[in-house]
Structure formats: C-alpha cells, structure tokens
Design a protein around this motif. Structure first.
Motif, PDB file in Angstrom:
ATOM      1  N   UNK A  44       1.063  -1.583  -0.235  1.00 15.79           N
ATOM      2  CA  UNK A  44      -0.154  -0.314  -0.261  1.00 15.79           C
ATOM      3  C   UNK A  44       0.992   1.476  -0.338  1.00 15.79           C
ATOM      4  N   UNK A  45       0.690   2.772  -0.426  1.00 16.36           N
ATOM      5  CA  UNK A  45       1.055   3.654   0.385  1.00 16.36           C
ATOM      6  C   UNK A  45       1.202   4.593   0.966  1.00 16.36           C
ATOM      7  N   UNK A  46       0.859   3.204   2.564  1.00 18.46           N
ATOM      8  CA  UNK A  46       1.855   3.832   3.621  1.00 18.46           C
ATOM      9  C   UNK A  46       3.289   2.731   3.977  1.00 18.46           C
ATOM     10  N   UNK A  47       3.292   2.331   2.784  1.00 15.07           N
ATOM     11  CA  UNK A  47       5.219   1.423   1.988  1.00 15.07           C
ATOM     12  C   UNK A  47       6.224   2.502   2.164  1.00 15.07           C
ATOM     13  N   UNK A  48       7.160   1.989   2.618  1.00 10.88           N
ATOM     14  CA  UNK A  48       8.367   3.180   2.585  1.00 10.88           C
ATOM     15  C   UNK A  48       9.711   1.658   2.280  1.00 10.88           C
ATOM     16  N   UNK A  49      10.968   2.417   1.417  1.00 13.28           N
ATOM     17  CA  UNK A  49      11.925   1.886   1.263  1.00 13.28           C
ATOM     18  C   UNK A  49      12.628   2.818   1.518  1.00 13.28           C
ATOM     19  N   UNK A  50      13.841   2.925   2.536  1.00 16.60           N
ATOM     20  CA  UNK A  50      14.792   3.219   2.674  1.00 16.60           C
ATOM     21  C   UNK A  50      16.017   2.445   2.927  1.00 16.60           C
TER      22      UNK A  50
END
Length: 412
Positions: free
Chosen positions: A134-140
């Motif tokens: 979903x759009x709440x996912x982030x990759x850092x």
C-alpha cells in the motif's frame, strides 16, 4: 555498472517473495542496512530487511517494544543477504574506488550510497504501482548515522515515520538562522545540557568543529567555568586555534592538581596537538603518568583526524622522550597496533619517512604502520620496503613483530 538498478531489483524481488509467503501481512517497510566500508579500502554490499506489522509484533520483548524495533532492521526476522553476484559487484566497486587517491574513494563511496537511495525510491514506486504494497509502505537506506534516510523520503514521510529526524532538522534550521556567535553559544548549551535537546550533543560538537577557530574564544571561556573540563579541552585541540589565550587556558588545566585526571589528560593532548608539546616537557616528571602519556601520544592517534588538520611531526615527541626516556615504554604501549593511529596526508609522507630513522622504537613502529596504509609514490614505497627489511633485524622485537603484521596483512 548500474548499482541502483541491481539494488532496486533486489528490494522488489524480496518484497514480492515476502508478500507471496505472507499474503495477509501488512508490510510497512523495507530497509537497506548494514552498510560497511573501510575508508580507502573495501566497500561491502549491504543487507535488505523487510517488515510487516505482524512480523514486528513477533520480535518484540519486554525490553524492546514494537516502536523501539519498528526501524531497527537488524532485528527484523526477514533478511536478504548479499548473493555471489552482489559480492562480485561490491568487489568491482571497491576496485574502482581504490584505484585512485582518498578523494576518489570518497566520491565512489558517496556515489554508491546515492545509488542505493535512488534504488529505494524507485522500488517503492514499483511495488505500489504493482499493488504489492500500500501507499503507506516506504523503502529506506539506513546507514548508521541515518543520514541517508531523509534522502529516500518526502518531508511528510520523514515526519510520520522518523519524527526524531524531523525534530532534529527543525532544530538545525533554527540554529542555522542565528548569527555565528549565537550559534556557538547555542551549541555549547546543547552539549552541556544534562539531556541534550535536538540536534543532540554529537551533532552540536561536529558543528563546532566545522565552525573551527572562530568558535575557540567561546569554548575557551567555557573551559574555565565548566565543571567537567575534558570535553572542552579536547574540542579546543580540534578547533586548531593556538592563540596565546587558548594555550594559557589549556596549560592551566594541565597544571591544576585539583582537577581530575581526564581533564588534565585531554588538556595535555590538546596542547600537544596544537604543537605545544614543549610546554609539557618541563612538567613530565610531575604529571600523573596517564596525563603525560596522553599528551605525548595524542598527535599521532585518531584524535588528530578530528576537526582542523594538524601537520604530523615526530620531532616534538623525539625531544620529549629524550628529556624523559622513562616514558618511552608507556608511550610505545599507547601507540600500539589497534590503538587507533592517525591517517596521514600526501604532504606529510616525507615527515613520516624521516620518522623511520628515529632513535625511538615507538616512533619507528608508528611510522611503519601509518605508511603501510598510505598511498605512496614508487620512490616512497621503495623507501618503505627498505625500512621494513631493516626492521626485520631491529634490536627491538616490537619492530620485528610490526614487520610480520604488515606483511601478513598485505599478503593476498
């Protein structure tokens, strides 16, 4: 080599795998982590971790709750180690980075980190577009200092997922708007506070180092009133200001028998780093051993690499040991392999080569080791090799041991 493309593919493939194995999990993040590089040397390939709300709950303990581990990727259960192709690519990156001087290595390392950042932002777009997350996912990209994290995210994402970084940036922006004297006063206050407010004591100290000699008057004034003086004495040594007021203040701390050993030792170290080891020599027979040894060894340790560069010169140490030969053994022990030697610059190599002829084993051994880690010309390398051969027959066994260590380290 397209590092960004490779890292992008690794992230996407791994998140897809986790989604396939755990279709109902709420996957909230991926992190490229365990960055490791030896300055001027090897650059390793990092790991990739993936976490969901459910996997996070599975690793919480009484000591560390979910929020403490939310962005601690080393504690996440799903990890992707580098494969053979990744390691081969890391070796190629290392070979290219080490083909030039230190500046070339730093550029290559910075480019590698930025490629990982680009891969993270692209991987997020790919995974959201393919409806994997979903759009709440982030990759850092999560380096040790978290300096890469904000580069992967929007300001709103930083505020949501890493509020401490957002708070730190707001503090940096506020302090940056002050004039220099106000900045210095604010930074000193942050360091001295019982609980340092943002951006924290470490960042405030780095900032003062960046200000350099212009911060020295305020730091010197604070040294005279501070209850714990060692951190301010140390900082004065890093700021590079050897004006009479600074030297007088540091000498007063060294000579004050009512102060603690740490305060006096760091003041001695700062004096020596500011090229005033000569002021310590008349006091050596009256100083506590740790204070004397710290002062004599400081300009040749990693302490010298912080802040304003200090030219390496063995002559003050030669003179001090000649005046107090009984300190040679403890100085030699302090300047032992593994103690944290300084890094030398190209314009210092001639001075270090001269150190190979010192009468003192502590100096000869230190010179052997720091030259072994330096980028030498053919002529300089030849002189170093000659010194290594001579050291094989040195009457001091520590020199003979140093040769064995260097040769073993340099062997394929």
């Amino acid at each position: 080599m397209d590092v960004a493309a490779v890292v992008h593919d690794r992230i996407v493939e791994f998140v897809r795998q986790v989604r396939a194995e755990h279709p109902s999990d709420r996957i909230y993040g991926a992190a490229v982590h365990e960055f490791y590089a030896e300055h001027g040397g090897v650059i390793y390939w990092p790991m990739i971790g993936v976490a969901s709300e459910e996997s996070l709950a599975s690793v919480t303990t009484e000591r560390f709750d979910a929020e403490a581990l939310r962005w601690s990727p080393a504690d996440w259960p799903w990890q992707l180690d580098p494969n053979d192709a990744d390691d081969a690519l890391a070796e190629a990156i290392t070979a290219a980075a080490t083909a030039g001087d230190d500046a070339a290595w730093e550029r290559a390392h910075r480019r590698f980190e930025r490629d990982v950042v680009r891969a993270c932002t692209r991987a997020r777009r790919t995974l959201i577009a393919d409806d994997v997350v979903g759009r709440e996912f982030v990759a850092v990209a999560m380096d040790e200092a978290w300096e890469l994290v904000p580069l992967c995210l929007s300001k709103a994402q930083v505020r949501k997922h890493f509020p401490e970084l957002d708070e730190e940036q707001q503090a940096i922006d506020r302090i940056s708007a002050l004039d220099r004297d106000e900045q210095v006063a604010e930074l000193i206050g942050i360091i001295e506070a019982p609980v340092s407010p943002p951006p924290g004591s470490e960042r405030a100290t780095e900032w003062l180092r960046e200000v350099g000699a212009a911060a020295a008057p305020a730091v010197r004034a604070h040294l005279t009133t501070a209850r714990e003086k060692w951190r301010w004495a140390k900082l004065l040594g890093e700021l590079g200001d050897s004006s009479p007021d600074v030297i007088t203040a540091l000498a007063a701390v060294v000579g004050n028998r009512r102060l603690g050993e740490a305060d006096r030792a760091w003041a001695a170290a700062a004096l020596a780093r500011l090229d005033r080891m000569d002021l310590l020599v008349p006091l050596l027979d009256r100083l506590p051993r740790e204070v004397a040894v710290r002062g004599l060894s400081a300009p040749y340790t990693s302490f010298r690499d912080l802040g304003v560069p200090t030219p390496l010169d063995y002559r003050p140490l030669d003179a001090a040991l000649t005046a107090a030969p009984d300190l040679h053994e403890p100085v030699c022990e302090r300047l032992s392999p593994g103690s944290g030697f300084c890094e030398i610059r190209p314009d210092e190599i001639a001075s270090v080569l001269d150190g190979l002829d010192s009468r003192w084993a502590a100096v000869r051994r230190h010179a052997l080791f720091v030259l072994a880690d330096a980028n030498l010309t053919d002529d300089q390398r030849g002189r170093h090799r000659t010194a290594l051969r001579n050291a094989e027959c040195d009457p001091d066994p520590r020199l003979r041991d140093a040769v064995a260590v260097i040769r073993r380290r340099d062997s394929p």
